[in-house]
Design a protein around this motif. Structure first.
Motif, PDB file in Angstrom:
ATOM      1  N   TYR A  13       5.737  -1.497  -2.333  1.00 34.47           N
ATOM      2  CA  TYR A  13       4.292  -1.584  -2.562  1.00 34.47           C
ATOM      3  C   TYR A  13       3.914  -1.008  -3.934  1.00 34.47           C
ATOM      4  CZ  TYR A  13       3.105  -3.066   2.196  1.00 34.47           C
ATOM      5  OH  TYR A  13       2.967  -3.777   3.364  1.00 34.47           O
ATOM      6  N   ALA A  14       4.552   0.103  -4.323  1.00 33.08           N
ATOM      7  CA  ALA A  14       4.279   0.696  -5.635  1.00 33.08           C
ATOM      8  C   ALA A  14       4.719  -0.240  -6.751  1.00 33.08           C
ATOM      9  CB  ALA A  14       4.992   2.041  -5.764  1.00 33.08           C
ATOM     10  N   ILE A  22      -5.299  -6.898  -4.765  1.00 41.71           N
ATOM     11  CA  ILE A  22      -3.875  -6.820  -4.429  1.00 41.71           C
ATOM     12  C   ILE A  22      -3.286  -5.473  -4.831  1.00 41.71           C
ATOM     13  CG2 ILE A  22      -1.599  -7.812  -4.883  1.00 41.71           C
ATOM     14  CD1 ILE A  22      -3.037 -10.508  -5.339  1.00 41.71           C
ATOM     15  N   ALA A  23      -3.566  -5.044  -6.079  1.00 41.58           N
ATOM     16  CA  ALA A  23      -2.956  -3.815  -6.588  1.00 41.58           C
ATOM     17  C   ALA A  23      -3.383  -2.592  -5.791  1.00 41.58           C
ATOM     18  CB  ALA A  23      -3.305  -3.635  -8.065  1.00 41.58           C
ATOM     19  N   LEU A  39      -1.278  -0.139  -3.493  1.00 43.20           N
ATOM     20  CA  LEU A  39      -1.222   1.270  -3.869  1.00 43.20           C
ATOM     21  C   LEU A  39      -1.533   2.170  -2.671  1.00 43.20           C
ATOM     22  CD1 LEU A  39      -1.013   3.574  -5.908  1.00 43.20           C
ATOM     23  CD2 LEU A  39      -3.410   3.188  -6.490  1.00 43.20           C
ATOM     24  N   GLY A  40      -2.556   1.816  -1.917  1.00 44.04           N
ATOM     25  CA  GLY A  40      -2.907   2.605  -0.738  1.00 44.04           C
ATOM     26  C   GLY A  40      -1.761   2.667   0.255  1.00 44.04           C
ATOM     27  N   LYS A  41      -1.081   1.538   0.458  1.00 44.64           N
ATOM     28  CA  LYS A  41       0.055   1.500   1.382  1.00 44.64           C
ATOM     29  C   LYS A  41       1.240   2.281   0.819  1.00 44.64           C
ATOM     30  CE  LYS A  41      -1.298  -2.854   3.566  1.00 44.64           C
ATOM     31  NZ  LYS A  41      -1.593  -2.242   4.878  1.00 44.64           N
ATOM     32  N   ALA A  42       1.418   2.223  -0.506  1.00 42.24           N
ATOM     33  CA  ALA A  42       2.501   2.990  -1.126  1.00 42.24           C
ATOM     34  C   ALA A  42       2.285   4.489  -0.912  1.00 42.24           C
ATOM     35  CB  ALA A  42       2.575   2.673  -2.622  1.00 42.24           C
ATOM     36  N   LEU A  43       1.047   4.952  -1.078  1.00 38.71           N
ATOM     37  CA  LEU A  43       0.740   6.367  -0.877  1.00 38.71           C
ATOM     38  C   LEU A  43       0.872   6.766   0.586  1.00 38.71           C
ATOM     39  CD1 LEU A  43      -2.347   6.710  -3.250  1.00 38.71           C
ATOM     40  CD2 LEU A  43      -0.096   7.732  -3.578  1.00 38.71           C
ATOM     41  N   VAL A  72       5.726   7.474  -5.994  1.00 32.87           N
ATOM     42  CA  VAL A  72       4.763   6.399  -6.270  1.00 32.87           C
ATOM     43  C   VAL A  72       4.330   6.457  -7.726  1.00 32.87           C
ATOM     44  CG1 VAL A  72       2.451   5.519  -5.753  1.00 32.87           C
ATOM     45  CG2 VAL A  72       3.952   6.262  -3.889  1.00 32.87           C
ATOM     46  N   SER A  73       4.077   7.662  -8.222  1.00 34.81           N
ATOM     47  CA  SER A  73       3.584   7.819  -9.594  1.00 34.81           C
ATOM     48  C   SER A  73       4.606   7.325 -10.617  1.00 34.81           C
ATOM     49  CB  SER A  73       3.224   9.282  -9.864  1.00 34.81           C
ATOM     50  OG  SER A  73       4.379  10.097  -9.840  1.00 34.81           O
TER      51      SER A  73
END
Length: 300
Positions: free
Chosen positions: A10-11, A227-228, A232-236, A244-245
């Motif tokens: 996801y990230a 999309i991004a 990003l929310g799912k990656a976090l 993630v960063s």
């Protein structure tokens, strides 16, 4: 698929879409006012998400009735992140804006250790060190351009940094909120509230005069946001903030590669960039460092 792998994927999707974002924004402001571009990004993203949630989970709209205070603060921070970044790109070049906007993910990485108590293991320390060394090479030409630039150019950089700081506030609050709420329900507020806040500043008349090609670009910017930030929310949610960063920080390489191609093609619709062999070496080091940081540890 394990949660760690999901978070990294996801990230990576977020980084991919953000890699093209700066260039598209730079082109958009040739015809549309910066605040209008920002408003359209939020509106299109909110419409897309609302349509999706209407079928997938209508109950998620309940969060709009009484959103948490932290979510409101996150939405306010994200709204300025968009504007600071947009104005920064307007006054500088896409690659230089991409350089200084990375202050946000770096702060998120630090917050991962200090706030979320994430462990910093040996391979991650080595990875961060290699990545920082790579960035010193990767951004050498852009930093030189910054110090040699005019006041307007430097104003754009300062605005970009302010947007990066706002993004770090959003990301830290989002990391806390995804423990309790779904990503999609959070994004309804994160997209919807800024869309309302920017309405008084939007110039609607010029929008009626745009051709279909400009509208296609604006819709792309909104879809990019949808999309991004969903990814990003799912990656976090699935991965540590520091990992993630470092994946997100890879997105400027996509921008630089694309700008390098456009510079070689000598296009007239976007400003050209500086590149050198050191830039390529730096990019390779950044990628190597990111791999070390993001790699899953067998002991965990």
């Amino acid at each position: 698929m394990q949660n760690h792998t999901k978070g990294i994927i996801y990230a990576a999707i977020t980084a991919f879409f953000w890699g093209f974002l700066a260039i598209a924004l730079k082109v958009a402001v040739r015809e549309v006012a910066p605040v209008t571009v920002v408003w359209i990004r939020f509106v299109v993203a909110f419409i897309m998400l609302s349509g999706w949630q209407s079928f997938k989970s209508p109950a998620s709209f309940r969060i709009l009735i009484k959103p948490p205070v932290l979510l409101i603060l996150a939405a306010l921070a994200l709204s300025w992140n968009y504007m600071g970044y947009m104005l920064g790109i307007h006054h500088t070049t896409p690659s230089n804006a991409q350089l200084f906007i990375q202050t946000g993910p770096l702060i998120l990485a630090i917050a991962g250790f200090l706030i979320f108590k994430e462990k910093l293991l040996r391979n991650q320390i080595i990875g961060f060190s290699i990545a920082l060394l790579g960035f010193s090479f990767f951004y050498r030409d852009q930093l030189q351009a910054f110090f040699e630039s005019a006041d307007t150019y430097q104003l754009g950089i300062l605005l970009t940094i302010s947007g990066a700081l706002a993004w770090s506030v959003y990301a830290i609050l989002q990391k806390k909120l995804v423990r309790t709420f779904s990503v999609d329900s959070l994004n309804l507020v994160l997209f919807g509230l800024p869309a309302l806040l920017y309405i008084p500043f939007v110039e609607f008349r010029p929008l009626l005069e745009l051709s279909w090609s400009w509208w296609l670009l604006l819709v792309f910017l909104g879809a990019n946001t949808f999309i991004a930030y969903t990814c990003l929310g799912k990656a976090l949610k699935y991965a540590e903030a520091n990992k993630v960063s470092i994946i997100i920080i890879l997105n400027p390489m996509i921008t630089f590669i694309t700008m390098g191609i456009l510079t070689e093609l000598n296009v007239s619709w976007v400003e050209h960039e500086r590149f050198s062999a050191i830039t390529i070496v730096g990019a390779a080091l950044v990628f190597l460092g990111a791999v070390l940081v993001a790699r899953k540890n067998k002991s965990r």
